[in-house]
Design an enzyme around this catalytic site. Sequence first.
Site, PDB file in Angstrom:
ATOM      1  N   LYS A  26       0.834  -1.214   0.000  1.00 56.01           N
ATOM      2  CA  LYS A  26       0.000   0.000   0.000  1.00 56.01           C
ATOM      3  C   LYS A  26       0.868   1.263   0.000  1.00 56.01           C
ATOM      4  O   LYS A  26       0.567   2.244  -0.675  1.00 56.01           O
ATOM      5  CB  LYS A  26      -0.936  -0.021   1.211  1.00 56.01           C
ATOM      6  CG  LYS A  26      -2.082  -1.012   1.026  1.00 56.01           C
ATOM      7  CD  LYS A  26      -2.795  -1.367   2.327  1.00 56.01           C
ATOM      8  CE  LYS A  26      -3.733  -2.540   2.037  1.00 56.01           C
ATOM      9  NZ  LYS A  26      -4.315  -3.146   3.228  1.00 56.01           N
ATOM     10  N   GLN A  28      -5.228  -2.267   9.291  1.00 62.24           N
ATOM     11  CA  GLN A  28      -4.878  -3.551   8.669  1.00 62.24           C
ATOM     12  C   GLN A  28      -5.376  -4.709   9.532  1.00 62.24           C
ATOM     13  O   GLN A  28      -5.079  -4.769  10.729  1.00 62.24           O
ATOM     14  CB  GLN A  28      -3.348  -3.625   8.480  1.00 62.24           C
ATOM     15  CG  GLN A  28      -2.878  -4.841   7.734  1.00 62.24           C
ATOM     16  CD  GLN A  28      -3.346  -4.858   6.269  1.00 62.24           C
ATOM     17  OE1 GLN A  28      -3.309  -3.843   5.576  1.00 62.24           O
ATOM     18  NE2 GLN A  28      -3.798  -6.006   5.811  1.00 62.24           N
ATOM     19  N   ASP A  57     -11.693   1.731   3.161  1.00 62.76           N
ATOM     20  CA  ASP A  57     -11.852   0.285   2.996  1.00 62.76           C
ATOM     21  C   ASP A  57     -13.328  -0.086   2.834  1.00 62.76           C
ATOM     22  O   ASP A  57     -13.646  -1.200   2.425  1.00 62.76           O
ATOM     23  CB  ASP A  57     -11.296  -0.454   4.227  1.00 62.76           C
ATOM     24  CG  ASP A  57     -10.008  -1.207   3.938  1.00 62.76           C
ATOM     25  OD1 ASP A  57      -9.693  -1.372   2.740  1.00 62.76           O
ATOM     26  OD2 ASP A  57      -9.341  -1.617   4.895  1.00 62.76           O
TER      27      ASP A  57
END
Length: 297
Positions: free
Chosen positions: A54, A98, A121
Amino acid sequence: MSAKIIDGKVLAEEVKQMAALAVQTLQQQHGITPCLAVLLVGDDPASQVYVRGKENDCAACGIASRVYRLPAQTTQAELLARLADLAADDTVHGILVQLPLPRHIAPDAVINAIPPEKDVDGFTPVSAGRLLRGEPCFVPCTPAGCLRMIEAAGVCAEGKHAVVVGRSNIVGKPAALLLLRHNATVTVCHSRTPDLAAVCRTADILIAAVGKAGLITGDMVKPGAVVIDVGINRGADGKLHGDVDFESVSAVASYITPVPGGVGLMTRAMLMLNTVQAAAAKTGCDLGFSVKNPVRF
Ligand code: NDP
């Protein structure tokens, strides 16, 4: 039939170029650089690889990234405090935690603390509810990537029978909702589906998101179907394998995505687009692609 491969590498580069152009527009016209904050707790090796990916994608697109690598013993309260700081920080446009988190931290409590306008997300209940209701929202990156791949193959989901195998909140369910939004007729399968093969054989579009290597075999696929393989399974050989048995399925399907080199790369690219959209939403800037329907731009 020998299926055409939907190349995730090529498509992901296209999406990232689109994100990079949008970054330039935001910088030139509004003086802002989109910024993604990533929180990583503990030392899970796979998570560390994902986070590095990322960071690299952000750099390639001109997006600023801030990665907070926190020790495994970080408490839930400490993580929530960090999130509150990032939520209040106007220079941060997207926040991502994460997963998986260490066991002593409740993932829902943490995800719920991400403000919807920074939820790149698309995992918060607000984003999920908006997707369910067909409202503008951040779509989870993996399902958004799957839809983009289907469209790139020149296949219109409208009127097709789409079968999604897997019903997780981050892949299966949002993929089904997205296909529904695109006017497909959708069936969702899971571990209690009695005759998976029979249902899969009715699919014009088949998305496998299970986590079992080679679960979908050629005899489970309708001739000419589009097959999207979300699964990522590390084999005893150390290599990555999808949920789809590539060899037998590619002999039957019209289009297929490879693993690696498929959905995984698109997931990363869609995160860049969501981050840019989060920054653009603050300015009202028209980037030329729609926040309302992020997979059609
Ligand atoms: P989950 O474990 O959360 O969900 C798996 C789903 O598969 C569940 O709904 C489960 O059913 C269903 N399932 C399990 N066994 C069977 C079976 N034999 N037949 C039919 N359905 C079954 O996984 P995720 O959704 O998080 O991930 C799925 C896969 O996708 C994994 O390999 C993961 O690594 C990969 N992944 C890839 C991404 C990418 O970018 N390419 C991103 C995210 C995930 P039930 O609900 O009944 O238990």
